[in-house]
Write an enzyme that holds these catalytic residues in place. Structure first.
Site, short mmCIF file in Angstrom:
data_model
loop_
_atom_site.label_atom_id
_atom_site.label_comp_id
_atom_site.label_asym_id
_atom_site.label_seq_id
_atom_site.Cartn_x
_atom_site.Cartn_y
_atom_site.Cartn_z
N LYS A 89 0.81 -1.22 0.00
CA LYS A 89 0.00 0.00 0.00
C LYS A 89 0.84 1.27 0.00
O LYS A 89 0.44 2.29 -0.53
CB LYS A 89 -0.96 0.01 1.19
CG LYS A 89 -2.12 -0.96 0.98
CD LYS A 89 -3.29 -0.65 1.86
CE LYS A 89 -4.49 -1.51 1.51
NZ LYS A 89 -4.31 -2.94 1.89
N GLU A 111 -9.68 7.20 3.75
CA GLU A 111 -10.59 6.27 4.41
C GLU A 111 -9.79 5.02 4.73
O GLU A 111 -8.80 4.72 4.06
CB GLU A 111 -11.75 5.92 3.47
CG GLU A 111 -11.48 4.79 2.46
CD GLU A 111 -10.38 5.09 1.43
OE1 GLU A 111 -10.09 6.28 1.21
OE2 GLU A 111 -9.81 4.13 0.89
N SER A 377 1.50 -9.93 -1.13
CA SER A 377 1.13 -8.52 -0.94
C SER A 377 1.46 -7.96 0.43
O SER A 377 1.71 -6.76 0.56
CB SER A 377 -0.35 -8.31 -1.25
OG SER A 377 -1.17 -9.13 -0.45
C1 LIG Z 1 -5.21 -3.94 1.58
C2 LIG Z 1 -4.56 -5.21 1.25
C3 LIG Z 1 -5.00 -6.03 0.17
C4 LIG Z 1 -6.20 -5.69 -0.66
O1 LIG Z 1 -6.15 -4.49 -1.36
P1 LIG Z 1 -5.85 -4.43 -2.92
O2 LIG Z 1 -6.13 -3.01 -3.28
O3 LIG Z 1 -6.80 -5.39 -3.59
O4 LIG Z 1 -4.44 -4.82 -3.13
C5 LIG Z 1 -4.30 -7.19 -0.12
N1 LIG Z 1 -3.23 -7.57 0.63
C6 LIG Z 1 -2.78 -6.83 1.66
C7 LIG Z 1 -1.60 -7.30 2.42
C8 LIG Z 1 -3.43 -5.63 2.02
O5 LIG Z 1 -2.98 -4.91 3.05
#
Ligand SMILES: *Cc1c(COP(=O)(O)O)cnc(C)c1O
Length: 393
Positions: A89, A111, A377
């Site tokens: 993020k 948000e 992610s």
């Molecule tokens: C917020 C988050 C997501 C989901 O958000 P996307 O906009 O779909 O990437 C996925 N994995 C992690 C670790 C997150 O913090």
């Protein structure tokens, strides 16, 4: 077929900017400036500098030997969990804070649901010394108290959204209301590839650093920049958009998007937008979203707060409709099991969102010579309480 955004802000039938008139000045200021500013050498240099020195990029592309052996295929992990603040993020919030600065904004709003985007936003506001206000549902504030503490520690003000279901969509409504009332000095940092144009494109561009790095890294490791499969979980879709971005038109690279089936698609407790969604408008964008017969947005459910969203970004709606991407729905149980397995096979505890991407091996087989890149992610520290409850650790 073209899979990226057109110059009107559409991905095929999806996207656009369906906004109240009071937001026109804010959105058109952004629309006029985002490409111009973000392609200036000064901007690019500072963006790259901060990604390297502050976020810790490039993140490694790691060959997961034991996982590969178990599933008899070649699996690489793109380690976004190693970014500062623990997930992808921050790539987006760094980009947007630089843009806000160039536009002369002094006040930042955002948000947040689980608090991950709130923390990433509060972090870059501290970095730049800008005032930061985070809107968060009253219920989420209680559920996600460690992240609320982090935001406060970073100097942000956390304002509770007390209307509706007191969760993410209500926080989004509050943030939009704030923006309408403060059009000149405030920038609204949206946390995924959702919202009115230009947000989906802007966020995808900032996150595209993920696939730019994958191309270079895979070329060195495998002699080709093209994997057979790219795999990422989809909440709003920003980590997936970053992973797919440079490969959208390379159709020999297959794309798999993984959604949260919650307790099961048929149970009414899920966030599987492609399986259940119909065309509609949410937060200023035409896309696929979960709704009732008469068009009311359905409350989504997933064990992972980051995937608990009733829509997907317009890029993903189009990838689904054109069949460029295969969408797979993964249940809470499958995601939790995959999270435990990755922890014990590779020594990496993933976020539960990310666990969904790793659960595809429970539904799909790959060939021994297939090269897979899974976007890891985020890290699982924030989810330890959920893991503890679930596995009785
Ligand atoms: C917020 C988050 C997501 C989901 O958000 P996307 O906009 O779909 O990437 C996925 N994995 C992690 C670790 C997150 O913090």
């Amino acid at each position: 077929m073209k899979y990226n955004v057109d110059n009107k802000g559409y991905y095929g039938d999806f996207g656009g900017a369906y906004i109240p008139e009071m937001l026109y000045p804010n959105i058109s200021e952004l629309e006029k400036n985002y490409k111009k500013i973000s392609s200036e050498p000064k901007f690019i240099n500072e963006f790259n500098y901060l990604l390297k020195q502050y976020v810790g990029r490039p993140t490694p592309l790691y060959y997961a030997k034991r996982l590969s052996k178990k599933y008899k295929t070649k699996i690489y992990l793109k380690r976004e969990d190693l970014c500062h603040t623990g997930a992808h993020k921050i790539n987006n919030t760094i980009g947007q804070i630089l843009l806000a600065e160039k536009l002369g904004k002094k006040r930042i709003i955002a948000e947040t649901g689980a608090g991950q985007h709130g923390v990433a936003t509060a972090t870059v506001c501290a970095l730049k010394g800008l005032k930061c206000i985070i809107y968060m549902g009253e219920i989420d504030i209680i559920r996600q108290s460690p992240n609320v503490a982090r935001m406060k520690m970073l100097g942000a003000e956390v304002r509770p959204a007390k209307s509706g279901s007191k969760t993410l969509k209500d926080a989004t409504n509050e943030a939009i209301r704030d923006w309408i009332n403060n059009p000149t000095d405030t920038h609204y940092i949206i946390g995924s590839v959702v919202g009115p144009h230009p947000y989906p494109d802007m966020v995808a561009r900032f996150q595209s650093v993920i696939s730019k790095e994958i191309k270079k890294q895979l070329k060195i490791k495998e002699g080709t920049p093209f994997p057979d499969y790219l795999i990422a979980c989809v909440g709003g879709g920003s980590n997936a958009a970053g992973t797919f971005y440079e490969y959208l038109d390379e159709t020999k690279v297959k794309i798999i998007a993984v959604e949260a089936a919650g307790k099961g698609i048929e149970t009414g407790k899920s966030a599987a937008t492609s399986a259940l969604g119909k065309e509609g408008i949410i937060h200023g964008s035409r896309t696929l979203l979960m709704q009732t017969e008469d068009g009311q947005i359905t409350e989504p459910y997933s064990i992972s707060a980051g995937l608990d969203y009733p829509g997907v970004g317009p890029m993903h709606a189009n990838l689904f409709r054109t069949k460029r991407a295969e969408f797979i729905s993964i249940s809470d149980d499958e995601a939790m099991t995959a999270g435990l397995e990755l922890s014990q096979l590779e020594g990496i505890i993933p976020a539960i969102e990310t666990g969904h991407a790793f659960a595809i091996f429970q539904q799909k087989k790959f060939k021994p010579n297939d090269i897979l890149v899974i976007n890891l992610s985020g890290r699982g520290d924030k989810d330890l309480d959920t893991y503890i409850d679930y596995f009785k650790l």
